[in-house]
Design a protein around this motif. Structure first.
Motif, PDB file in Angstrom:
ATOM      1  N   GLN A 216     -34.345   2.877 -21.746  1.00 38.88           N
ATOM      2  CA  GLN A 216     -35.805   1.971 -21.877  1.00 38.88           C
ATOM      3  C   GLN A 216     -35.460   0.842 -22.619  1.00 38.88           C
ATOM      4  OE1 GLN A 216     -38.508   3.675 -24.797  1.00 38.88           O
ATOM      5  NE2 GLN A 216     -40.040   2.172 -25.260  1.00 38.88           N
ATOM      6  N   GLN A 217     -34.385   0.534 -22.754  1.00 44.56           N
ATOM      7  CA  GLN A 217     -34.340  -1.114 -23.170  1.00 44.56           C
ATOM      8  C   GLN A 217     -33.411  -1.593 -21.702  1.00 44.56           C
ATOM      9  OE1 GLN A 217     -31.134  -0.903 -26.150  1.00 44.56           O
ATOM     10  NE2 GLN A 217     -32.778   0.013 -27.696  1.00 44.56           N
TER      11      GLN A 217
ATOM     12  N   SER B 158     -34.046  -0.137 -18.654  1.00 49.62           N
ATOM     13  CA  SER B 158     -34.976  -0.106 -17.903  1.00 49.62           C
ATOM     14  C   SER B 158     -36.374  -1.110 -17.982  1.00 49.62           C
ATOM     15  CB  SER B 158     -35.818   1.277 -17.776  1.00 49.62           C
ATOM     16  OG  SER B 158     -34.735   2.318 -17.821  1.00 49.62           O
ATOM     17  N   GLU B 159     -36.288  -1.782 -19.267  1.00 51.52           N
ATOM     18  CA  GLU B 159     -36.772  -2.810 -19.330  1.00 51.52           C
ATOM     19  C   GLU B 159     -36.603  -3.950 -19.142  1.00 51.52           C
ATOM     20  OE1 GLU B 159     -38.285  -2.408 -23.679  1.00 51.52           O
ATOM     21  OE2 GLU B 159     -40.010  -1.457 -23.114  1.00 51.52           O
TER      22      GLU B 159
ATOM     23  N   ARG C 205     -37.865  -6.391 -16.108  1.00 54.91           N
ATOM     24  CA  ARG C 205     -38.492  -7.633 -15.999  1.00 54.91           C
ATOM     25  C   ARG C 205     -37.555  -8.747 -15.504  1.00 54.91           C
ATOM     26  NH1 ARG C 205     -36.278 -12.037 -17.709  1.00 54.91           N
ATOM     27  NH2 ARG C 205     -34.183 -11.300 -18.436  1.00 54.91           N
TER      28      ARG C 205
ATOM     29  N   CYS D  95     -42.251   4.498 -12.400  1.00 58.31           N
ATOM     30  CA  CYS D  95     -43.341   4.448 -13.416  1.00 58.31           C
ATOM     31  C   CYS D  95     -43.249   5.880 -13.154  1.00 58.31           C
ATOM     32  CB  CYS D  95     -44.350   4.178 -12.604  1.00 58.31           C
ATOM     33  SG  CYS D  95     -45.642   4.379 -14.053  1.00 58.31           S
TER      34      CYS D  95
ATOM     35  N   LEU E 101     -39.808   6.284 -15.281  1.00 59.08           N
ATOM     36  CA  LEU E 101     -39.410   5.419 -16.752  1.00 59.08           C
ATOM     37  C   LEU E 101     -41.338   5.359 -17.210  1.00 59.08           C
ATOM     38  CD1 LEU E 101     -38.230   2.556 -15.821  1.00 59.08           C
ATOM     39  CD2 LEU E 101     -36.757   4.138 -17.222  1.00 59.08           C
TER      40      LEU E 101
ATOM     41  N   CYS F 121     -41.864   6.158 -20.228  1.00 60.05           N
ATOM     42  CA  CYS F 121     -42.594   4.781 -21.657  1.00 60.05           C
ATOM     43  C   CYS F 121     -42.666   3.330 -21.858  1.00 60.05           C
ATOM     44  CB  CYS F 121     -41.012   5.140 -22.308  1.00 60.05           C
ATOM     45  SG  CYS F 121     -40.705   6.175 -23.611  1.00 60.05           S
ATOM     46  N   ILE F 122     -42.428   2.759 -20.032  1.00 61.74           N
ATOM     47  CA  ILE F 122     -42.592   1.821 -20.193  1.00 61.74           C
ATOM     48  C   ILE F 122     -43.644   2.030 -18.574  1.00 61.74           C
ATOM     49  CG2 ILE F 122     -40.104   1.198 -21.097  1.00 61.74           C
ATOM     50  CD1 ILE F 122     -39.785   0.446 -17.948  1.00 61.74           C
ATOM     51  N   SER F 123     -44.567   2.526 -18.910  1.00 64.78           N
ATOM     52  CA  SER F 123     -45.167   3.169 -17.229  1.00 64.78           C
ATOM     53  C   SER F 123     -46.166   2.103 -17.790  1.00 64.78           C
ATOM     54  CB  SER F 123     -45.467   3.909 -17.224  1.00 64.78           C
ATOM     55  OG  SER F 123     -46.283   4.598 -18.344  1.00 64.78           O
TER      56      SER F 123
ATOM     57  N   LYS G 198     -46.347  -1.354 -18.681  1.00 62.56           N
ATOM     58  CA  LYS G 198     -45.647  -2.126 -18.377  1.00 62.56           C
ATOM     59  C   LYS G 198     -46.311  -1.919 -16.925  1.00 62.56           C
ATOM     60  CE  LYS G 198     -43.907  -6.143 -18.428  1.00 62.56           C
ATOM     61  NZ  LYS G 198     -43.988  -7.932 -18.371  1.00 62.56           N
TER      62      LYS G 198
END
Length: 959
Positions: free
Chosen positions: A445-446, A448-449, A453, A618, A621, A623-625, A627
């Motif tokens: 998650q880290q 991927s974010e 970005r 998405c 991932l 958990c960041i969907s 975003k």
């Protein structure tokens, strides 16, 4: 016999003596076997003393005649019954205590004799009572005597036989016995020699058994040899051989450990079964299980370093052995994915081997009983704990690899492939031991974010490059997003997650794109069944240690899976890819109207491709969907913002009242959140603005404007197709964001208004029309039946515009409804502006206004083949205000302060014209009009940006 009889006689005499007690020598005691015949009275020879005694007794008897025997017995003193007392001394002391008294002595003697007689009589009576018991006792004694005589005869006979045998045993018999004994000794020696010989040949047979992997037989043979050797330890050769067997046993255990270590990377059911049988015979099953777990842990640590060294730079010094983290940091980005795949394959081999070990012990019990202290129970518990420990070690290595490697430097496809690989590894962990791998999810998650970005900024800048090089022409042969390769991996799930979306109808001159309802959502279940190690369709049943889930298809098949979700979702399905013909067949069946092309340009098509890539991320991932979906909406808004910046700011009339609050917010959001992150903005569109957009022959770039707006509409319509699937991917709390965004279905239509107004405001000669309207005399006293000349000029402009639209339609499909609606907006606002400039107006002038307006509207509706009730009402209401009573007019002015349909200048001129003769009313209405609601001269207080319509502001004094 004589001795026995003598002993019996002696025994009888002793009994008789006991009975007589020698107290009365003159009394005769009956013999054994008493009868009444033998009872006699005491007869003695008379003597002088005896006569005296008899006389005394007679006197004593006479004195005691009155006393019973029982009283006499009770009168006997206690000292006579005590064995330790001395009755003689006691009686002497008693009679001599007061001196010698002959009478007392005689009385005492008579009393004692009476007591003795009564006592003797009582004893005799007791003996007679026990006569039968005594007879039976003597009978038993006689029987014992007989048996003793028989035993004596048997012993004498045996002794006679022994004497006979001793005298008749010859020397020959002794020699036979000696020979037999010697033969037995020789046989024993021969057996010993054969056993020793067999012990010496054990080594050859052991090696043969080991070569056949028959470890249990080898262990059994060794144990048998050791047991046999223990019986011959008195021989020196056997002692040395025993030591050699012990050494062989140690070598055997070492070889078993070696083969057991081979099971970690190359599990063989047959070999493993023989190994377990051998360890069972050696009574080391539990130690073997502990050693096996140590081997698995060691294999993980050794294999990962070997894999990383294989991908490391060969220029590094081999003598320096870097740590695992250093090897990960030194790894080149182009080698990262192959190295990760190799690591996962290695981990899979280890896990698959361990899984087969677990399954073997589930199917076979070594000891066959289920007691609480059974070794099988310990082995099961050890294996269960070992699953979690093994997976945690692997997870630690993978997490270190992902943290140390430079994932943010990867390209999109490479990062998607990394996520796909990690996703399958996560699923392997779920099936292997039920672990959800939270640590792995957090790290991904880290990563991927951070990656997303950076990637989102790159996508926006990529769209800027497309905008900078856009020709604003239609792309051929595009009808649906499933044609794009970015949506290939989700086409199956999109067919199952259909959303109510716009139909695939191409834009035409007569009708815009309309909305149709699709089929209901079809639920799909994941093929990857349960999450335990015994899942019905798990990887461990589809693959073995020879093959793995990481062999091929990592960039396409894995895109059906989610890396950060806790459970397998409906979208994460496994589908086989069809051929091109099958794909075309499916698309033609499912989207019957897909043959009609959609109007899109290169930039919009690239935005759709970016949306497809975002959709893949998405889905991978979760958990960041939120975003990712938010960034997808930013891409659409950025395209709309760019279209507005290029095509919506060169109108010759104010367009501030054309922006809805929603459109305002979205344009402002892009300006505040997206533009600061772009290095390429603002772009240089001067060439386009000075050429196509300023060319009246092309209707001031109307084809380009149509392509820009309709591409946005097509893109927005295609995005609707993803609505249900995106809702499926989003958490419930974040779904209102997407729903609220898509509810604004007129997004691109609202954006088209200022864009098309930039064309329609130039088609009509605004200044000339206003100048002609100013020359008309509106204060006539009679009704004129002929419309004004400016109306004909306006109609000619409309007719010329219609002819140009026909030419433009040959080049691009024109959204006639929206273009003509923009024309009607400009024309009606032009008429209202001209009518508001009238200083004096009579009833005839108001009739002329209505006549001119009716002539124009009939011509406009005829040539456009459309009705415009809103725009007609806009002009009609303004003209009819001349007929309002003062109270009605004041209420209407108050209403306009709230609705803001007309500008402050127009309302001010209208008040001055209607209330020209009533100064007080005029002042009151003007003060009412100057309230806070009509600030900025009638312009809305919220504008998208400063000087949005710079060209229109130049004509603000005219219009």
């Amino acid at each position: 016999m004589q001795n026995s009889k003598a002993k019996m006689d002696e025994f009888k005499s002793k009994v008789m003596d006991l009975l007589h007690k020698q107290t009365n020598r003159q009394m005769k005691i009956p013999a054994m076997g008493f009868s009444d015949y033998f009872i006699q009275t005491v007869t003695t020879d008379a003597s002088p003393n005896d006569e005296v005694d008899a006389t005394d007794e007679a006197s004593a008897g006479a004195s005691n005649a009155q006393r019973s025997d029982q009283e006499i017995l009770e009168s006997i003193e206690e000292c006579y019954y005590s064995p330790d007392s001395n009755p003689q001394l006691y009686e002497l002391k008693k009679v001599l205590s007061d001196g010698i008294d002959n009478e007392l002595i005689e009385v005492t003697i008579a009393q004692l004799r009476t007591q003795q007689k009564v006592l003797t009589k009582q004893v005799l009576q007791n003996i007679l009572e026990q006569r039968n018991a005594c007879s039976s006792e003597f009978s038993a004694i006689n029987d014992t005597q007989k048996k003793l005589e028989e035993s004596l005869w048997t012993c004498q006979k045996a002794r006679s036989y022994l004497n006979f045998a001793r005298t008749n045993l010859t020397t020959t018999s002794l020699e036979i016995l000696a020979s037999y004994r010697k033969r037995e000794v020789l046989k024993e020696v021969l057996d010993t020699l054969m056993a020793i010989k067999k012990l010496r040949t054990t080594d050859v047979e052991l090696q043969k058994l080991l070569a056949d992997h028959n470890y249990s037989a080898a262990i059994a043979l060794l144990l048998q040899c050791k047991s046999s050797a223990e019986a011959y330890m008195q021989y020196n050769c056997v002692q040395s051989l025993y030591k050699k067997l012990q050494e062989t046993m140690l070598l055997m255990e070492f070889q078993l450990d070696t083969v057991l270590n081979e099971m970690v990377l190359n599990f063989d059911t047959r070999k493993y079964a023989k190994l377990q049988e051998a360890y069972k015979l050696a009574n080391k099953s539990l130690m073997a299980m502990d050693q096996l777990h140590i081997n698995y842990i060691s294999a993980i640590h050794s294999s990962v370093n070997a894999v990383l060294r294989g991908y490391s730079d060969p220029s590094h010094d081999d003598q320096i052995k870097p740590l695992y983290e250093q090897l990960c940091e030194q790894l080149n980005s182009e080698k990262l994915i192959p190295c990760l795949i190799s690591l996962c394959k290695t981990f899979w081999t280890i896990l698959a081997s361990y899984y087969q070990v677990v399954m073997w012990h589930n199917n076979y019990k070594l000891y066959g009983h289920e007691e609480a202290d059974s070794p099988d129970i310990y082995i099961q518990q050890k294996l269960k704990k070992g699953q979690s420990r093994l997976w945690n070690d692997i997870l630690t290595k993978v997490c270190l690899f992902l943290q140390s490697a430079k994932l943010t430097a990867l390209k999109y496809d490479q990062f998607i492939q990394v996520m796909s690989i990690v996703q399958r590894l996560k699923k392997v962990g779920v099936e292997f031991c039920g672990e959800q791998s939270e640590k792995l999810i957090d790290i991904m998650q880290q990563q991927s974010e951070e990656f997303f970005r950076r990637y989102h900024i790159c996508c926006v800048e990529e769209i800027c490059l497309f905008l900078d090089n856009e020709s604003w022409t239609q792309v051929d042969s595009f009808s649906h997003i499933l044609q794009l390769p970015e949506f290939r991996s989700v086409r199956h799930t999109l067919r199952r997650h259909k959303s109510p979306t716009t139909a695939l109808v191409a834009s035409s001159n007569n009708s815009p794109i309309s909305n149709n309802n699709c089929d209901e959502l079809v639920s799909v279940h994941s093929q990857d069944g349960g999450s335990s190690i015994y899942g019905s369709y798990g990887y461990f049943l589809r693959f073995s240690e020879k093959s793995s889930p990481f062999d091929g298809g990592l960039d396409a098949a894995m895109l059906e899976e989610d890396i950060l979700s806790g459970i397998v979702d409906e979208a994460s399905c496994y589908f086989s890819e069809e051929s091109d013909d099958e794909q075309k067949s499916l698309q033609s069946k499912e989207f019957d109207d897909a043959s009609n092309q959609l109007l899109v340009n290169n930039t919009a098509l690239n935005v759709l491709r970016c949306l497809g890539r975002y959709l893949q991320m998405c889905k991978l991932l979760h958990c960041i969907s939120p975003k990712i979906v938010s960034c997808m909406l930013e891409l659409i808004d950025f395209y709309a913002f760019a279209v507005h910046e290029i095509f919506g700011k060169d109108a010759l009339v104010p367009t501030d009242n054309m922006y809805t609050p929603r459109l305002e917010r979205r344009l402002r959001s892009v300006e505040a959140n997206v533009l600061p992150q772009i290095k390429l903005w603002p772009l240089n569109f001067s060439s386009l603005a000075n050429n196509e957009l300023a060319n009246p022959d092309t209707l001031y770039g109307l084809p380009q404007r149509i392509v820009a707006v309709e591409s946005g509409r097509s893109m927005f319509q295609q995005f609707h197709i993803l609505q249900h699937y995106l809702n499926h991917l989003l958490p419930i709390a974040d779904r209102p964001l997407l729903v609220g965004y898509l509810e604004y279905s007129d997004y691109m239509l609202d954006l088209a208004k200022p864009v098309y107004t930039c064309v329609t405001s130039r088609v009509i000669d605004l200044s000339a029309i206003l100048a002609q309207m100013a020359k008309v005399k509106w204060d006539v006293n009679h009704v004129i039946h002929q419309h004004s000349s400016y109306s004909d000029v306006l109609n000619r402009n409309i007719q010329s515009f219609a002819m140009c639209l026909e030419e433009t339609a040959k080049e691009v499909a024109v959204p006639s409804k929206h273009v003509w609606n923009s024309m009607a907006h400009v024309a009606t606002h032009l008429l209202v502006e001209g009518f508001s400039n009238v200083k004096k107006c009579s009833a005839g002038g108001r009739a002329l206004m209505q006549l001119d307006f009716a002539n124009f509207m009939s011509f406009l509706e005829l040539i456009s083949n459309q009705k415009y009730p809103q725009h007609r009402s806009y002009v009609d209401v303004f003209i009819k205000t001349y007929y309002f009573s003062p109270e009605q007019f004041e209420l209407w002015i108050e209403q306009q302060r709230q609705e803001d349909d007309y500008s402050a200048k127009q309302l001010t001129n209208l008040i001055q014209c209607i209330c020209a003769s009533d100064k007080r009313t005029r002042q009151r209405l003007l003060q009412l009009l100057d309230g806070p609601a009509m600030a900025n001269g009638g312009t809305p207080t919220t504008t998208p940006q400063k000087n949005r319509s710079s060209s229109g502001s130049n004509l603000s004094s005219v219009i």
